[in-house]
Write a protein that holds these residues in place. Structure first.
Motif, PDB file in Angstrom:
ATOM      1  N   ALA A 165       0.825  -1.214   0.000  1.00 50.48           N
ATOM      2  CA  ALA A 165       0.000   0.000   0.000  1.00 50.48           C
ATOM      3  C   ALA A 165       0.855   1.259   0.000  1.00 50.48           C
ATOM      4  CB  ALA A 165      -0.927  -0.007   1.215  1.00 50.48           C
ATOM      5  N   VAL A 166       1.944   1.270   0.764  1.00 50.16           N
ATOM      6  CA  VAL A 166       2.830   2.440   0.796  1.00 50.16           C
ATOM      7  C   VAL A 166       3.529   2.632  -0.552  1.00 50.16           C
ATOM      8  CG1 VAL A 166       4.900   3.407   1.875  1.00 50.16           C
ATOM      9  CG2 VAL A 166       3.163   2.315   3.291  1.00 50.16           C
ATOM     10  N   SER A 167       3.749   1.539  -1.275  1.00 44.19           N
ATOM     11  CA  SER A 167       4.429   1.634  -2.573  1.00 44.19           C
ATOM     12  C   SER A 167       3.551   2.267  -3.644  1.00 44.19           C
ATOM     13  CB  SER A 167       4.867   0.239  -3.037  1.00 44.19           C
ATOM     14  OG  SER A 167       5.743  -0.363  -2.104  1.00 44.19           O
ATOM     15  N   VAL A 168       2.227   2.181  -3.495  1.00 43.01           N
ATOM     16  CA  VAL A 168       1.316   2.709  -4.522  1.00 43.01           C
ATOM     17  C   VAL A 168       1.493   4.218  -4.720  1.00 43.01           C
ATOM     18  CG1 VAL A 168      -1.096   3.102  -5.138  1.00 43.01           C
ATOM     19  CG2 VAL A 168      -0.370   0.865  -4.297  1.00 43.01           C
ATOM     20  N   PRO A 169       1.429   5.059  -3.656  1.00 47.86           N
ATOM     21  CA  PRO A 169       1.639   6.490  -3.892  1.00 47.86           C
ATOM     22  C   PRO A 169       3.031   6.812  -4.417  1.00 47.86           C
ATOM     23  CG  PRO A 169       1.525   6.013  -1.543  1.00 47.86           C
ATOM     24  CD  PRO A 169       1.080   4.792  -2.249  1.00 47.86           C
ATOM     25  N   ALA A 170       4.018   5.988  -4.054  1.00 48.69           N
ATOM     26  CA  ALA A 170       5.369   6.222  -4.578  1.00 48.69           C
ATOM     27  C   ALA A 170       5.404   6.003  -6.089  1.00 48.69           C
ATOM     28  CB  ALA A 170       6.362   5.300  -3.879  1.00 48.69           C
ATOM     29  N   VAL A 171       4.694   4.980  -6.578  1.00 49.50           N
ATOM     30  CA  VAL A 171       4.618   4.732  -8.025  1.00 49.50           C
ATOM     31  C   VAL A 171       3.994   5.930  -8.729  1.00 49.50           C
ATOM     32  CG1 VAL A 171       3.506   3.342  -9.818  1.00 49.50           C
ATOM     33  CG2 VAL A 171       4.557   2.218  -7.848  1.00 49.50           C
ATOM     34  N   VAL A 172       2.871   6.414  -8.192  1.00 51.61           N
ATOM     35  CA  VAL A 172       2.187   7.553  -8.801  1.00 51.61           C
ATOM     36  C   VAL A 172       3.060   8.794  -8.765  1.00 51.61           C
ATOM     37  CG1 VAL A 172       0.176   9.067  -8.629  1.00 51.61           C
ATOM     38  CG2 VAL A 172      -0.072   6.610  -8.202  1.00 51.61           C
ATOM     39  N   ALA A 173       3.723   9.014  -7.638  1.00 49.04           N
ATOM     40  CA  ALA A 173       4.560  10.210  -7.491  1.00 49.04           C
ATOM     41  C   ALA A 173       5.748  10.185  -8.446  1.00 49.04           C
ATOM     42  CB  ALA A 173       5.041  10.326  -6.053  1.00 49.04           C
ATOM     43  N   ILE A 174       6.372   9.033  -8.604  1.00 54.13           N
ATOM     44  CA  ILE A 174       7.506   8.930  -9.526  1.00 54.13           C
ATOM     45  C   ILE A 174       7.042   9.139 -10.958  1.00 54.13           C
ATOM     46  CG2 ILE A 174       9.189   7.301 -10.491  1.00 54.13           C
ATOM     47  CD1 ILE A 174       9.434   6.158  -7.623  1.00 54.13           C
ATOM     48  N   LEU A 175       5.879   8.600 -11.300  1.00 52.00           N
ATOM     49  CA  LEU A 175       5.329   8.780 -12.640  1.00 52.00           C
ATOM     50  C   LEU A 175       5.128  10.259 -12.954  1.00 52.00           C
ATOM     51  CD1 LEU A 175       4.220   7.315 -15.147  1.00 52.00           C
ATOM     52  CD2 LEU A 175       1.977   7.291 -14.028  1.00 52.00           C
ATOM     53  N   ARG A 176       4.742  11.034 -11.942  1.00 53.26           N
ATOM     54  CA  ARG A 176       4.452  12.447 -12.160  1.00 53.26           C
ATOM     55  C   ARG A 176       5.642  13.373 -11.949  1.00 53.26           C
ATOM     56  NH1 ARG A 176      -1.560  13.562  -9.499  1.00 53.26           N
ATOM     57  NH2 ARG A 176      -2.721  12.147 -10.885  1.00 53.26           N
ATOM     58  N   SER A 177       6.575  12.993 -11.096  1.00 59.09           N
ATOM     59  CA  SER A 177       7.600  13.947 -10.700  1.00 59.09           C
ATOM     60  C   SER A 177       8.980  13.694 -11.296  1.00 59.09           C
ATOM     61  CB  SER A 177       7.726  13.981  -9.167  1.00 59.09           C
ATOM     62  OG  SER A 177       8.076  12.705  -8.664  1.00 59.09           O
ATOM     63  N   VAL A 178       9.299  12.445 -11.651  1.00 54.50           N
ATOM     64  CA  VAL A 178      10.608  12.172 -12.258  1.00 54.50           C
ATOM     65  C   VAL A 178      10.534  12.494 -13.744  1.00 54.50           C
ATOM     66  CG1 VAL A 178      12.317  10.396 -12.791  1.00 54.50           C
ATOM     67  CG2 VAL A 178      11.182  10.412 -10.567  1.00 54.50           C
ATOM     68  N   PRO A 179      11.440  13.309 -14.258  1.00 57.26           N
ATOM     69  CA  PRO A 179      11.383  13.683 -15.679  1.00 57.26           C
ATOM     70  C   PRO A 179      11.467  12.471 -16.597  1.00 57.26           C
ATOM     71  CG  PRO A 179      12.927  15.079 -14.481  1.00 57.26           C
ATOM     72  CD  PRO A 179      12.533  13.974 -13.542  1.00 57.26           C
ATOM     73  N   ALA A 180      10.663  12.513 -17.663  1.00 55.28           N
ATOM     74  CA  ALA A 180      10.625  11.413 -18.635  1.00 55.28           C
ATOM     75  C   ALA A 180      11.664  11.677 -19.713  1.00 55.28           C
ATOM     76  CB  ALA A 180       9.239  11.293 -19.246  1.00 55.28           C
ATOM     77  N   THR A 181      12.927  11.504 -19.362  1.00 51.03           N
ATOM     78  CA  THR A 181      14.003  11.745 -20.312  1.00 51.03           C
ATOM     79  C   THR A 181      14.314  10.486 -21.090  1.00 51.03           C
ATOM     80  OG1 THR A 181      15.592  11.251 -18.565  1.00 51.03           O
ATOM     81  CG2 THR A 181      15.034  13.565 -18.911  1.00 51.03           C
ATOM     82  N   ALA A 182      14.732  10.663 -22.321  1.00 49.45           N
ATOM     83  CA  ALA A 182      15.152   9.526 -23.149  1.00 49.45           C
ATOM     84  C   ALA A 182      16.542   9.082 -22.717  1.00 49.45           C
ATOM     85  CB  ALA A 182      15.166   9.934 -24.623  1.00 49.45           C
ATOM     86  N   PRO A 183      16.888   7.831 -22.947  1.00 48.58           N
ATOM     87  CA  PRO A 183      18.234   7.384 -22.621  1.00 48.58           C
ATOM     88  C   PRO A 183      19.268   8.150 -23.428  1.00 48.58           C
ATOM     89  CG  PRO A 183      17.068   5.721 -23.905  1.00 48.58           C
ATOM     90  CD  PRO A 183      16.058   6.760 -23.527  1.00 48.58           C
ATOM     91  N   ASP A 184      20.383   8.445 -22.761  1.00 47.90           N
ATOM     92  CA  ASP A 184      21.451   9.222 -23.387  1.00 47.90           C
ATOM     93  C   ASP A 184      22.271   8.316 -24.299  1.00 47.90           C
ATOM     94  OD1 ASP A 184      23.438  10.949 -24.112  1.00 47.90           O
ATOM     95  OD2 ASP A 184      24.185  11.312 -22.083  1.00 47.90           O
ATOM     96  N   ALA A 185      22.210   8.576 -25.588  1.00 49.39           N
ATOM     97  CA  ALA A 185      22.948   7.742 -26.544  1.00 49.39           C
ATOM     98  C   ALA A 185      24.448   7.849 -26.340  1.00 49.39           C
ATOM     99  CB  ALA A 185      22.582   8.155 -27.975  1.00 49.39           C
ATOM    100  N   ALA A 186      24.884   8.981 -25.780  1.00 50.71           N
ATOM    101  CA  ALA A 186      26.320   9.179 -25.553  1.00 50.71           C
ATOM    102  C   ALA A 186      26.775   8.635 -24.206  1.00 50.71           C
ATOM    103  CB  ALA A 186      26.659  10.674 -25.640  1.00 50.71           C
ATOM    104  N   ALA A 187      25.843   8.130 -23.418  1.00 53.19           N
ATOM    105  CA  ALA A 187      26.208   7.615 -22.102  1.00 53.19           C
ATOM    106  C   ALA A 187      27.113   6.393 -22.253  1.00 53.19           C
ATOM    107  CB  ALA A 187      24.952   7.225 -21.322  1.00 53.19           C
ATOM    108  N   PRO A 188      28.041   6.211 -21.318  1.00 58.63           N
ATOM    109  CA  PRO A 188      28.953   5.080 -21.427  1.00 58.63           C
ATOM    110  C   PRO A 188      28.230   3.751 -21.308  1.00 58.63           C
ATOM    111  CG  PRO A 188      29.156   6.154 -19.279  1.00 58.63           C
ATOM    112  CD  PRO A 188      28.297   7.030 -20.136  1.00 58.63           C
ATOM    113  N   GLY A 189      28.715   2.761 -22.058  1.00 63.16           N
ATOM    114  CA  GLY A 189      28.131   1.433 -21.979  1.00 63.16           C
ATOM    115  C   GLY A 189      28.641   0.697 -20.763  1.00 63.16           C
ATOM    116  N   ALA A 190      28.165  -0.547 -20.627  1.00 60.09           N
ATOM    117  CA  ALA A 190      28.516  -1.320 -19.438  1.00 60.09           C
ATOM    118  C   ALA A 190      30.022  -1.548 -19.334  1.00 60.09           C
ATOM    119  CB  ALA A 190      27.778  -2.660 -19.468  1.00 60.09           C
ATOM    120  N   ARG A 191      30.680  -1.825 -20.451  1.00 58.29           N
ATOM    121  CA  ARG A 191      32.120  -2.089 -20.395  1.00 58.29           C
ATOM    122  C   ARG A 191      32.898  -0.859 -19.959  1.00 58.29           C
ATOM    123  NH1 ARG A 191      33.487  -5.847 -25.749  1.00 58.29           N
ATOM    124  NH2 ARG A 191      32.188  -7.640 -25.121  1.00 58.29           N
ATOM    125  N   ARG A 192      32.513   0.304 -20.498  1.00 60.23           N
ATOM    126  CA  ARG A 192      33.203   1.533 -20.099  1.00 60.23           C
ATOM    127  C   ARG A 192      32.944   1.856 -18.636  1.00 60.23           C
ATOM    128  NH1 ARG A 192      32.136   6.534 -23.798  1.00 60.23           N
ATOM    129  NH2 ARG A 192      33.430   7.420 -22.143  1.00 60.23           N
TER     130      ARG A 192
END
Length: 392
Positions: A165-192
């Motif tokens: 039950a406590v996790s439900v408002p956290a899901v809603v809050a993250i959906l609304r408050s964390v920016p919906a950014t696309a993955p950074d194509a220039a971000a380092p891969g796992a090996r780097r």
């Protein structure tokens, strides 16, 4: 501080409650599912193992996901796992759900630490880290005792429903408050990112975090028998002292988060020395109820102030591994959380008494200082050797 970071802290609070709440529910689970108490206790070990393995694994698997998607997937899985756990009548299913829930928890915390650090910026990494780790300390103060009360009133399953039950408002809050950014194509891969994690300074910081956290959970796990069998408190005082430790932890992680951004070494060195001295003093004077009471509060504060600062240093040092840095920090915390109680239990099992976990905690912090000193000596020796090499 962005609101989204506090929402991440809310989710971590629910996850921390789930991680620690079984300490008061194991007998009821064993009776209901017709297994032994030691078998039911394996649910805690399974969660710790899932956290250690899950943090780097989930970070790698979600490396190219947008961070909001990764957070939502991990938190939703965590929520559903607790729904299944609350309804199952099979111990095997419950055990599997604890492992899966721990893996999702580890993935969330790893991505959450990286997300919070990125949103706060380099000048507020420590404060952002303290908000997330503050969710763990609040779980010790509020969530775990509340889970125990729910278990006494309506059975152990009600505690699982409460976490969901406590996790439900956290899901809603993250959906609304964390920016919906696309993955950074220039971000380092796992090996780097893995190559970046090979830096000796980062590895030493991870080791120090594991040792300090091991010291913390070595004593915290056995705090009840320490204060009852050694300090002479009645059993009714155990929840009070556990909450006192948690209050100190929350104060320490909050204060540490602010100092970690401006004067980290001024906190780590004096704070670490005070932490070591506190464990030694506690071990020597544990038989005095008057002395034990303030030391529980002080050691909780120092443990989490130093520990959260080390995690902030990991995130700050691992700038070239933003995703895996958080995962390895999470794994280091959980290696300590798993190893500390094992070492404390081994000392008790060897007949050294319930005071022995305090000595083990002191030893682990002393080892952290020894490791830091050895790393500093090696680095200085390497610098001197390079200076002696003539320029070509």
């Amino acid at each position: 501080m962005p609101l989204a970071i506090y929402m991440l802290g809310l989710a971590v609070f629910a996850q921390g409650t789930s991680e620690f709440m079984l300490s008061g529910l194991v007998p009821d689970i064993a009776a209901d599912l017709h297994v032994s108490v030691p078998a039911a206790g394996a649910l805690t070990s399974a969660f710790a193992a899932g956290m250690i393995v899950g943090a780097p694994l989930m970070a790698v698997l979600s490396l190219r996901w947008p961070r909001r998607r990764a957070l939502l997937v991990f938190l939703t899985v965590f929520l559903l796992v607790h729904v299944v756990g609350a309804t199952t009548t099979s111990f095997g299913v419950l055990l599997a759900m604890r492992v899966l829930g721990a893996v999702a928890n580890a993935g969330f915390l790893a991505v959450g630490l990286a997300t919070a650090a990125a949103m706060a910026g380099p000048r507020a990494t420590g404060r952002a880290t303290s908000v997330l780790l503050g969710g763990v300390t609040l779980a010790c103060v509020v969530g775990v005792p509340a889970g125990a009360v729910l278990g006494q009133l309506w059975g152990w399953r009600s505690a699982f429903w409460a976490v969901a039950a406590v996790s439900v408002p956290a899901v809603v809050a993250i959906l609304r408050s964390v920016p919906a950014t696309a993955p950074d194509a220039a971000a380092p891969g796992a090996r780097r990112e893995l190559r970046a994690l090979r830096r000796p300074r980062l590895q030493v910081t991870l080791l120090l975090a594991a040792l300090v956290n091991g010291a913390t959970f070595c004593t915290f796990t056995y705090l009840a028998p320490v204060v009852t069998d050694v300090s002479g408190y009645g059993t009714r005082w155990v929840p009070v002292l556990l909450a006192l430790f948690g209050l100190g932890a929350f104060a320490g992680v909050t204060a540490g988060g602010r100092l970690a951004d401006t004067r980290p070494m001024r906190l780590l060195v004096p704070g670490g020395l005070a932490l070591l001295a506190g464990w030694l003093l506690f071990a020597l004077t544990a038989g005095s109820a008057v002395v034990a009471l303030p030391l529980v509060l002080v050691q909780g504060a120092l443990s989490f102030a130093v520990g959260s600062t080390l995690i902030a240093q990991v995130l700050r040092t691992a700038v070239e591994a933003p995703s895996l840095g958080g995962s390895f920090a999470t794994a280091a915390l959980n290696v300590g959380a798993a190893a500390g109680p094992l070492l404390g239990g081994a000392a008790i099992g060897a007949g050294l008494g319930y005071r022995s976990p305090l000595w083990v905690s002191a030893l682990l912090v002393a080892l952290a200082f020894a490791a830091a000193g050895a790393a500093l000596a090696v680095r200085r020796a390497g610098g001197s050797a390079r200076e002696e090499v003539p320029a070509s």
